[in-house]
Design a protein around this motif. Structure first.
Motif, short mmCIF file in Angstrom:
data_model
loop_
_atom_site.label_atom_id
_atom_site.label_comp_id
_atom_site.label_asym_id
_atom_site.label_seq_id
_atom_site.Cartn_x
_atom_site.Cartn_y
_atom_site.Cartn_z
N TRP A 113 -20.21 1.64 -21.84
CA TRP A 113 -21.29 2.56 -21.46
C TRP A 113 -21.82 2.22 -20.08
N CYS A 114 -22.21 3.24 -19.33
CA CYS A 114 -22.73 3.05 -17.98
C CYS A 114 -23.93 3.97 -17.75
N ASN A 115 -24.98 3.39 -17.20
CA ASN A 115 -26.15 4.16 -16.79
C ASN A 115 -26.30 4.01 -15.28
N PRO A 116 -26.03 5.04 -14.50
CA PRO A 116 -26.06 4.91 -13.04
C PRO A 116 -27.49 4.87 -12.50
N ILE A 117 -27.59 4.66 -11.22
CA ILE A 117 -28.89 4.70 -10.56
C ILE A 117 -29.43 6.13 -10.65
N SER A 118 -30.71 6.24 -10.96
CA SER A 118 -31.32 7.54 -11.16
C SER A 118 -31.13 8.45 -9.93
N GLY A 119 -30.65 9.65 -10.18
CA GLY A 119 -30.49 10.62 -9.11
C GLY A 119 -29.14 10.59 -8.42
N HIS A 120 -28.32 9.58 -8.74
CA HIS A 120 -27.00 9.51 -8.11
C HIS A 120 -26.06 10.55 -8.73
N ALA A 121 -25.44 11.33 -7.85
CA ALA A 121 -24.59 12.42 -8.32
C ALA A 121 -23.17 11.96 -8.67
N GLU A 139 -35.85 -0.78 -7.23
CA GLU A 139 -34.97 0.28 -7.77
C GLU A 139 -34.02 -0.37 -8.78
N ALA A 140 -33.92 0.21 -9.99
CA ALA A 140 -33.02 -0.33 -10.99
C ALA A 140 -31.60 -0.08 -10.56
N GLY A 141 -30.73 -1.05 -10.89
CA GLY A 141 -29.33 -0.92 -10.51
C GLY A 141 -28.53 -0.20 -11.57
N VAL A 142 -27.20 -0.26 -11.43
CA VAL A 142 -26.29 0.34 -12.39
C VAL A 142 -26.20 -0.58 -13.60
N ALA A 143 -26.45 -0.04 -14.77
CA ALA A 143 -26.42 -0.82 -15.99
C ALA A 143 -25.13 -0.55 -16.76
N GLN A 144 -24.52 -1.62 -17.24
CA GLN A 144 -23.32 -1.49 -18.05
C GLN A 144 -23.47 -2.32 -19.32
N GLU A 186 -22.64 4.67 0.37
CA GLU A 186 -22.21 3.45 -0.26
C GLU A 186 -22.27 3.58 -1.78
N ALA A 187 -21.40 2.83 -2.45
CA ALA A 187 -21.38 2.79 -3.90
C ALA A 187 -22.08 1.53 -4.38
N PHE A 188 -22.84 1.66 -5.45
CA PHE A 188 -23.54 0.54 -6.08
C PHE A 188 -22.83 0.26 -7.40
#
Lengths: 111, 114
Positions: free
Chosen positions: B22-30, B1-6, B102-104
């Motif tokens: 810029w931030c790209n969160p984990i897919s599907g995280h609300a 699973e890809a992590g949070v990208a910054q 939990e937060a990633f």
């Protein structure tokens, strides 16, 4: 504002010893989480304990929660040099589930 | 699973300049969080999104900081104009629902204002 306050601010132990860190908080919570931060891997979630739980284990980690005293403790048993890091408690609470961190405990495990 | 990208990982700017993270969160995280971490301190929550709506921005200095979450996915945090005291690591995190999960965290962006 910081919700949790960790104690002690810094802790230095020898490899193989146990490390105990404490967290106190001020308002009611839904759950309390512990995170580790080191320079190489950023902030990593360790364990979550809900407000209706009193104790939880995960590998060498043991967390307790006392909601009457608004406090939690994290015990790391048989510490290793790789456990050297800052440890933060984070409280989740309120209708928005605001996740608020404390100031952290810097743990140094000496080989 | 890809992590949070910054991105970026590091940024140096002069005071009064502007900067964006810029931030790209984990897919599907609300839920998406932006934190500011000053050296030696714990992360301070700046803003929290639930999907593309803001649920808490009580500690965001709104005279200079702004944030948005596009279509409930990626997010940007902007500072304009920057001050010396904005020097910190800016952390983005996401969680599946925000309700007791939990937060990633991403690796963060280290900002230095000179």
């Amino acid at each position: 504002s910081q919700q949790g306050e960790e104690d002690p601010q810094a802790l230095s132990i020898q490899e193989g010893e146990n490390a105990t860190m404490n967290c106190s908080y001020k308002t009611s919570i839904n759950n309390l989480q512990w995170y580790r931060q080191n320079s190489g891997r950023g902030l990593v979630h360790l364990i979550l304990i809900r407000s209706n739980e009193r104790e939880k284990h995960s590998g060498r980690l043991r967390v307790t929660l006392d909601t009457s005293k608004k406090s939690s403790s994290l015990l790391i048993t048989a510490s290793r040099a790789a456990d050297t890091a800052s440890y933060f408690c984070a409280t989740g609470g309120g209708s928005n589930y605001k996740l608020t961190f404390g100031k952290g405990t810097l743990l140094t495990v000496n080989p | 699973e890809a992590g949070v990208a910054q991105s970026p990982r590091y940024k140096i700017i002069e005071k009064r300049q502007s900067v964006a993270f810029w931030c790209n969160p984990i897919s599907g995280h609300a839920t998406l969080y932006w934190y500011q971490q000053i050296l030696g301190q714990g992360p301070k929550l700046l803003i929290q999104f639930q999907n593309n709506g803001v649920v808490d921005d009580s500690q965001l200095p709104k005279d200079r900081f702004s944030a948005e979450r596009l279509k409930g996915v990626d997010s940007t945090l902007k500072i304009q104009p920057a001050k010396l005291e904005d020097s910190a690591v800016y952390l983005c995190a996401s969680s599946a629902t925000g309700w007791g999960t939990e937060a990633f965290f991403g690796q963060g962006t280290r900002l230095t204002v000179v």
